[in-house]
Design a protein around this motif. Sequence first.
Motif, short mmCIF file in Angstrom:
data_model
loop_
_atom_site.label_atom_id
_atom_site.label_comp_id
_atom_site.label_asym_id
_atom_site.label_seq_id
_atom_site.Cartn_x
_atom_site.Cartn_y
_atom_site.Cartn_z
N ALA A 239 0.83 -1.20 0.00
CA ALA A 239 0.00 0.00 0.00
C ALA A 239 0.87 1.25 0.00
CB ALA A 239 -0.92 -0.01 1.21
N GLN A 240 1.92 1.24 0.79
CA GLN A 240 2.82 2.39 0.84
C GLN A 240 3.61 2.54 -0.46
OE1 GLN A 240 4.96 2.72 4.76
NE2 GLN A 240 3.83 0.84 5.19
N ILE A 241 3.97 1.43 -1.08
CA ILE A 241 4.69 1.47 -2.34
C ILE A 241 3.82 2.11 -3.43
CG2 ILE A 241 5.64 0.04 -4.20
CD1 ILE A 241 6.60 -1.90 -1.95
N ILE A 242 2.54 1.76 -3.45
CA ILE A 242 1.64 2.35 -4.45
C ILE A 242 1.57 3.87 -4.29
CG2 ILE A 242 -0.77 2.48 -5.20
CD1 ILE A 242 -0.99 -0.52 -4.45
N THR A 296 14.18 4.84 -9.03
CA THR A 296 13.79 5.56 -7.82
C THR A 296 12.65 4.85 -7.09
OG1 THR A 296 14.47 7.67 -8.78
CG2 THR A 296 12.97 7.77 -6.91
N ILE A 297 11.67 4.40 -7.87
CA ILE A 297 10.54 3.67 -7.27
C ILE A 297 11.04 2.40 -6.58
CG2 ILE A 297 8.49 2.30 -7.83
CD1 ILE A 297 7.89 4.47 -9.99
N HIS A 298 11.95 1.69 -7.23
CA HIS A 298 12.50 0.46 -6.65
C HIS A 298 13.23 0.76 -5.34
CE1 HIS A 298 15.28 -3.29 -7.08
NE2 HIS A 298 14.26 -3.53 -6.28
N GLY A 299 14.03 1.83 -5.33
CA GLY A 299 14.75 2.20 -4.12
C GLY A 299 13.81 2.52 -2.97
N LYS A 300 12.76 3.29 -3.25
CA LYS A 300 11.79 3.62 -2.21
C LYS A 300 11.05 2.36 -1.74
CE LYS A 300 10.86 8.41 -3.59
NZ LYS A 300 9.82 9.37 -4.01
N ALA A 305 9.67 -1.68 2.26
CA ALA A 305 9.55 -3.10 2.59
C ALA A 305 10.39 -3.45 3.82
CB ALA A 305 9.96 -3.95 1.40
N ALA A 306 11.62 -2.94 3.87
CA ALA A 306 12.50 -3.24 5.01
C ALA A 306 11.91 -2.72 6.31
CB ALA A 306 13.88 -2.62 4.77
N PHE A 307 11.31 -1.54 6.28
CA PHE A 307 10.71 -0.98 7.49
C PHE A 307 9.59 -1.87 8.01
CE2 PHE A 307 7.72 1.79 9.74
CZ PHE A 307 8.57 2.41 10.64
N GLU A 308 8.88 -2.56 7.10
CA GLU A 308 7.79 -3.44 7.49
C GLU A 308 8.24 -4.88 7.73
OE1 GLU A 308 4.86 -2.47 8.27
OE2 GLU A 308 5.04 -0.39 7.59
N LEU A 314 12.27 -6.58 -8.08
CA LEU A 314 11.73 -5.91 -9.28
C LEU A 314 12.14 -6.69 -10.51
CD1 LEU A 314 10.41 -3.26 -10.54
CD2 LEU A 314 12.77 -2.45 -10.77
N ALA A 315 11.19 -6.97 -11.41
CA ALA A 315 11.49 -7.66 -12.66
C ALA A 315 10.82 -6.93 -13.82
CB ALA A 315 11.00 -9.11 -12.61
N GLN A 316 11.57 -6.65 -14.86
CA GLN A 316 11.01 -6.01 -16.05
C GLN A 316 10.30 -7.06 -16.89
OE1 GLN A 316 13.33 -3.06 -18.44
NE2 GLN A 316 12.96 -4.46 -20.13
N GLU A 317 9.05 -6.76 -17.29
CA GLU A 317 8.30 -7.69 -18.13
C GLU A 317 8.30 -7.26 -19.59
OE1 GLU A 317 4.42 -8.42 -16.43
OE2 GLU A 317 5.31 -9.93 -15.08
N SER A 318 8.34 -5.96 -19.84
CA SER A 318 8.42 -5.48 -21.22
C SER A 318 8.87 -4.03 -21.21
CB SER A 318 7.07 -5.61 -21.95
OG SER A 318 6.11 -4.75 -21.38
N PHE A 319 9.47 -3.60 -22.32
CA PHE A 319 9.83 -2.20 -22.47
C PHE A 319 9.89 -1.85 -23.94
CE2 PHE A 319 12.77 1.37 -22.98
CZ PHE A 319 12.14 2.29 -22.16
#
Length: 399
Positions: A239-242, A296-300, A305-308, A314-319
């Motif tokens: 929820a926090q990541i979103i 940046t999103i991955h870092g945050k 996650a660590a705090f919880e 993270l895995a890229q599915e397409s680009f």
Amino acid sequence: MAAVTSLLDSISDIGRDPVRGGYSRPVFSAAETELRSWFTAEAQSRGLAVETDRNGILWAWWGEPQKGALVTGSHLDSVPGGGAFDGPLGIAAALAAVDVLKERGVQRNRSLAITVFPEEEGSRFGVACLGSRLLTGAIDPDTARNLRDDAGTTFADAARAAGLDPEHLGRDEDALARIGDFVELHVEQGRGLGEDGPAVAVGSSILGHGRWKLTVHGQGNHAGTTLMEDRADPMVAAAQIITAVQQTAAAQPGARATVGRIQAIPGGTNVIPSRVDLWLDARHEEDAVTARLVETIHGKAQKIAAFEGCSVTLAQESFSPTTSFDPALQRQLQLALPQAPVLVTGAGHDAGILAGHVPAGMIFVRNPSGISHSPEEYVEDADADYSATALADVLEDLL
């Protein structure tokens, strides 16, 4: 001549979604298969010869299949609960444009084909523009064969059930050589043309965009016996990541980032999840900015996650990188449609995948709602019918 609106009306009951509203027409589903049959019948009624290539792409030929043909088309699959125009408008306009060209007595100096690309939305197997990616070699065939839908069915099994040989999936040099120019007509998926603007626009480029999967790992446990301070709950982290995704994108001008899908494992109401999967869509006209945004999103996400007491991967599915359409073809489209403005789009399309291999261009049809991927997507009847004339003008010039 069948008007675009009457063609769309004839398929308006196929794939209706009683829960989400709109239409759900995933690739190789009963609804999408019925639409493919509808297209085949409509094309054949116009004297077009229809064939399916080894990647599941439908080709309807006016003239003999040949190298350097003029090709137009789009897709028939949809997102879950999608609108009536995203994909089918381009197919209906192409069929009606053939009627217009025949009524005008246009003399062809090369063959014309209408194509229907499968799994453009990626709503079933998670990779957008899968058919055009296979055609051009933009995705490894083994990777494509092993893609799975939510029910665990592989793309190979679904393709086989649809009558394809999955061992023959992959880059098709002969099919690519048939495309001399590719023009895709599509509903506009934003407000670029406004409510009172011109009926059509010419596309100039597609913003770079991709899909990533964030997986938050925690400790599955009993919802009633586990004290709040004893939890490592991946849903709380998710929820926090979103929220972090929204804040990160909002801080970067021109960026778009969305979490449109979330899945808790095992998914019981009285169960603390052991894992939560999030699917991230990120876009920007500069590919380097998109990469930094996701980083940046991955870092945050890792810090959250660590705090919880959880972890995240993270895995890229397409680009798909930012794609500019062929300048010479764009000029020809503008000459054929002199009142049409030029638009950049933030939505991905098969034309964008093909643009790295053949001259490709796009025509957008006004959507006064500015809403897409939703039942509220809208095109005025007059604009829908005019789109066939506009496409015919372009095709006549290129023929």
